[in-house]
Scaffold this motif. Structure first.
Motif, PDB file in Angstrom:
ATOM      1  N   LEU A 105      -1.771  -5.583  -4.095  1.00 31.27           N
ATOM      2  CA  LEU A 105      -1.941  -4.152  -4.122  1.00 31.27           C
ATOM      3  C   LEU A 105      -3.091  -3.578  -3.258  1.00 31.27           C
ATOM      4  CD1 LEU A 105       0.318  -4.315  -6.221  1.00 31.27           C
ATOM      5  CD2 LEU A 105      -0.329  -2.375  -7.259  1.00 31.27           C
ATOM      6  N   GLY A 106      -2.983  -2.733  -2.363  1.00 28.23           N
ATOM      7  CA  GLY A 106      -4.230  -2.144  -1.698  1.00 28.23           C
ATOM      8  C   GLY A 106      -4.722  -1.393  -2.702  1.00 28.23           C
ATOM      9  N   SER A 143       5.260  -0.891   1.947  1.00 25.60           N
ATOM     10  CA  SER A 143       5.128   0.321   1.070  1.00 25.60           C
ATOM     11  C   SER A 143       5.378  -0.399  -0.192  1.00 25.60           C
ATOM     12  CB  SER A 143       6.039   1.491   1.334  1.00 25.60           C
ATOM     13  OG  SER A 143       5.840   2.009   0.462  1.00 25.60           O
ATOM     14  N   VAL A 144       4.609   0.285  -1.291  1.00 27.31           N
ATOM     15  CA  VAL A 144       4.537  -0.173  -2.661  1.00 27.31           C
ATOM     16  C   VAL A 144       5.835   0.221  -3.309  1.00 27.31           C
ATOM     17  CG1 VAL A 144       3.300   1.873  -3.588  1.00 27.31           C
ATOM     18  CG2 VAL A 144       3.272  -0.085  -4.757  1.00 27.31           C
ATOM     19  N   GLN A 171      -5.994   1.688  -2.876  1.00 28.63           N
ATOM     20  CA  GLN A 171      -5.621   2.966  -2.945  1.00 28.63           C
ATOM     21  C   GLN A 171      -4.164   3.155  -3.977  1.00 28.63           C
ATOM     22  OE1 GLN A 171      -5.319   0.716  -0.442  1.00 28.63           O
ATOM     23  NE2 GLN A 171      -3.679   1.637   0.901  1.00 28.63           N
ATOM     24  N   VAL A 172      -3.521   2.089  -4.011  1.00 23.63           N
ATOM     25  CA  VAL A 172      -2.493   2.161  -5.086  1.00 23.63           C
ATOM     26  C   VAL A 172      -2.598   1.177  -6.179  1.00 23.63           C
ATOM     27  CG1 VAL A 172      -0.904   2.708  -3.188  1.00 23.63           C
ATOM     28  CG2 VAL A 172      -1.224   0.334  -3.648  1.00 23.63           C
ATOM     29  N   ARG A 173      -3.806   1.086  -6.663  1.00 22.18           N
ATOM     30  CA  ARG A 173      -4.147   0.357  -7.826  1.00 22.18           C
ATOM     31  C   ARG A 173      -3.545   0.816  -9.100  1.00 22.18           C
ATOM     32  NH1 ARG A 173      -8.972   2.075  -6.011  1.00 22.18           N
ATOM     33  NH2 ARG A 173     -10.173   3.568  -7.425  1.00 22.18           N
ATOM     34  N   SER A 228      -1.671   0.911   6.054  1.00 20.82           N
ATOM     35  CA  SER A 228      -3.259   0.613   6.157  1.00 20.82           C
ATOM     36  C   SER A 228      -3.474  -1.145   5.734  1.00 20.82           C
ATOM     37  CB  SER A 228      -3.843   1.262   5.020  1.00 20.82           C
ATOM     38  OG  SER A 228      -3.427   1.149   3.626  1.00 20.82           O
ATOM     39  N   THR A 229      -2.424  -1.857   5.274  1.00 23.97           N
ATOM     40  CA  THR A 229      -2.650  -2.975   5.160  1.00 23.97           C
ATOM     41  C   THR A 229      -2.362  -3.908   6.193  1.00 23.97           C
ATOM     42  OG1 THR A 229      -0.546  -3.221   3.675  1.00 23.97           O
ATOM     43  CG2 THR A 229      -2.473  -2.802   2.590  1.00 23.97           C
ATOM     44  N   ALA A 285       3.068  -6.892   5.214  1.00 18.62           N
ATOM     45  CA  ALA A 285       2.616  -5.298   4.511  1.00 18.62           C
ATOM     46  C   ALA A 285       3.641  -4.483   4.262  1.00 18.62           C
ATOM     47  CB  ALA A 285       1.675  -5.003   5.308  1.00 18.62           C
ATOM     48  N   TYR A 309     -11.347  -5.278   1.010  1.00 18.81           N
ATOM     49  CA  TYR A 309     -10.329  -4.468   1.571  1.00 18.81           C
ATOM     50  C   TYR A 309     -11.186  -3.558   2.457  1.00 18.81           C
ATOM     51  CZ  TYR A 309      -6.386  -1.403   2.448  1.00 18.81           C
ATOM     52  OH  TYR A 309      -5.503  -0.503   2.745  1.00 18.81           O
ATOM     53  N   CYS A 365       0.691  -1.333  -0.144  1.00 18.45           N
ATOM     54  CA  CYS A 365       0.188  -0.116  -0.108  1.00 18.45           C
ATOM     55  C   CYS A 365       0.675   1.252  -0.015  1.00 18.45           C
ATOM     56  CB  CYS A 365      -0.795  -0.156   1.141  1.00 18.45           C
ATOM     57  SG  CYS A 365      -0.074   0.247   2.755  1.00 18.45           S
TER      58      CYS A 365
END
Length: 99
Positions: free
Chosen positions: A53-54, A38-39, A56-58, A13-14, A36, A81, A8
């Motif tokens: 991927l969460g 960071s992307v 929010q970062v799709r 958040s994940t 979990a 989610y 994410c």
């Protein structure tokens, strides 16, 4: 052991979803390592069996797929989610991986 990585924006958040997924895995006797991050750290997880991927970062899906062409990379279902439905997310991973 199956390695599942959730990505994410900052890896925060994940974290709650990771806990729910771990609970579901334990209840099912499914051995896996779920974490979990960071992307922006995606390239560090080439050994993962599944990268999620969460929502929010799709928008970074194609970028992560390009960085990790050998990995299965998908976006977590927005409903699962939002509901923090760890069992549903884990079930999806198992289906994709054929576990």
């Amino acid at each position: 052991m199956t390695k599942i990585v959730l990505l994410c924006a900052a890896g925060m958040s994940t974290s709650a979803l990771v806990r729910k997924m771990k609970d579901a895995a334990k209840a099912e006797g499914y051995e896996c390592d779920i974490s979990a991050h960071s992307v922006s750290e995606a390239k560090n997880y080439k050994s993962a069996d599944m990268i999620l991927l969460g929502p929010q970062v799709r928008y970074r899906l194609k970028e992560v797929q390009a960085e990790l062409p050998e990995n299965k990379v998908e976006v977590i279902d927005m409903k699962d989610y939002g509901m923090m439905n760890g069992k549903a997310v884990l079930d999806h991973v198992r289906k994709v991986l054929g576990d």
